[in-house]
Design an enzyme around this catalytic site. Sequence first.
Site, PDB file in Angstrom:
ATOM      1  N   LEU A 228       0.607  -1.182  -0.008  1.00 37.03           N
ATOM      2  CA  LEU A 228      -0.031   0.079  -0.226  1.00 37.03           C
ATOM      3  C   LEU A 228       0.949   1.250  -0.198  1.00 37.03           C
ATOM      4  CD1 LEU A 228      -2.602   1.353   0.406  1.00 37.03           C
ATOM      5  CD2 LEU A 228      -2.628   1.086   2.692  1.00 37.03           C
ATOM      6  N   HIS A 229       0.422   2.268  -0.879  1.00 36.31           N
ATOM      7  CA  HIS A 229       1.146   3.287  -1.265  1.00 36.31           C
ATOM      8  C   HIS A 229       0.582   4.356  -1.993  1.00 36.31           C
ATOM      9  CE1 HIS A 229       2.586   1.251  -4.770  1.00 36.31           C
ATOM     10  NE2 HIS A 229       2.873   2.276  -5.253  1.00 36.31           N
ATOM     11  N   PHE A 230       0.760   5.465  -1.665  1.00 33.77           N
ATOM     12  CA  PHE A 230       0.358   6.681  -2.506  1.00 33.77           C
ATOM     13  C   PHE A 230       1.458   7.422  -2.920  1.00 33.77           C
ATOM     14  CE2 PHE A 230      -2.977   5.859   0.595  1.00 33.77           C
ATOM     15  CZ  PHE A 230      -4.107   6.055  -0.046  1.00 33.77           C
TER      16      PHE A 230
END
Length: 410
Positions: A228-230
Amino acid sequence: MLTIKRCPTILSNYQEGSEGLGCGRNCLGQCCVPGSKLPLYTFKRRHTIAGEKDAEVAHIPFLESVLLGEWEERMQRGLFRYDVTTCETKVIPGNYGFIAQLNEGRHLKKRPTEFRVDKVLQDFDPSKFNFTKVGQEEVLFRFEESEENKIQYLEKALVLDSPNVIAINVSPIEYGHVLLVPRVLDCLPQRIDHDSLLLAMHLAAEAGNPYFRLGYNSLGAFATINHLHFQAYYLALPFPVEKAPTKRSPWKSEKGGIKIFELCNYPVRGIVFEGRNTLDNLSLAVGNACICLQDNNIPYNVLIADCGKRVFLFPQCYAEKQALGEVDQEILDTQVNPAVWEISGHIVLKRKQDFDRASEDYACKLLAEVSLSEERFEEVKDYILEAVATGEVQTKEEERADFVEDEKFL
């Protein structure tokens, strides 16, 4: 099973040849992070979405000064794969104002890898590259909500749990390009949840700069790392999608001050969320929509704009069409992967010839391949509106009650 071959973007210097790495190199894994000391930025929880008055408050630019100062220090240390400030950029003539960048360093010396594109939700695989294998020198700071309800920056703070980290993207698209990795030690797969989305929106609000946007790509919509990453960066130009006209999209409730619009006269069909009261309400509405798309196996991209006041949601189908051989070969030859930045109108080109002849017609043709058909979009829009309408958001009375409760601790 549908798959495509593409060169994965190198986000960390530890991404290539990372198998078997772990202890002994000061990484972000369970072996090295607990008990270590990392820089820490704490933010105050926001009860209202920032308005013009809030933008004048002196502490708002503080995050920007810290982030860019640390980012430039990493540049001086040679941690990036190339100098993004030397990349050519131009605004393509036409009605939309698409922005083209020539970035030849982003795909060089990389071998095409097969990616599954027909499954948005996939389990986290610790054997593949993930952000626990990143070296701590690539981390700018932790980004955490303050327990004392105050903004502060500490150069060294003990890590006792799973931190939210801001790290450099070593293959940057633009100045200040960073990654937000929520609760890195929890090894969350690439799927949005309410807590992680709210954290990303707090980062946008804390930056307080409309030229700082956050983006998210789901699996099947050109995310290549299932951790999970932005992503986020600065670009001192309006994105074409931010200028696109919209029309109101009726739904069952406007509780919490959330308004929903549809993009008009833009090559990619999309939904725009605007929040007038709290980040929590806007984040909850958008989160419900994203979770709905994930649960229905619909790839999508998210753009967080206007300091967290507007969020664009794009269901898309490009990778599926590519896997089925339905994308025009002329478009495929440019090797552009239309993820959130390209869809928003910032198109990263890898070949000089494509950059030199980039036109509005090309950009529109590329993005048209991304968009759902009108019939399919209407079907997906109904899913989204139902998910938002059935989700719970706070009334103004509930917001005031929460605010009064929090004030007791100040």
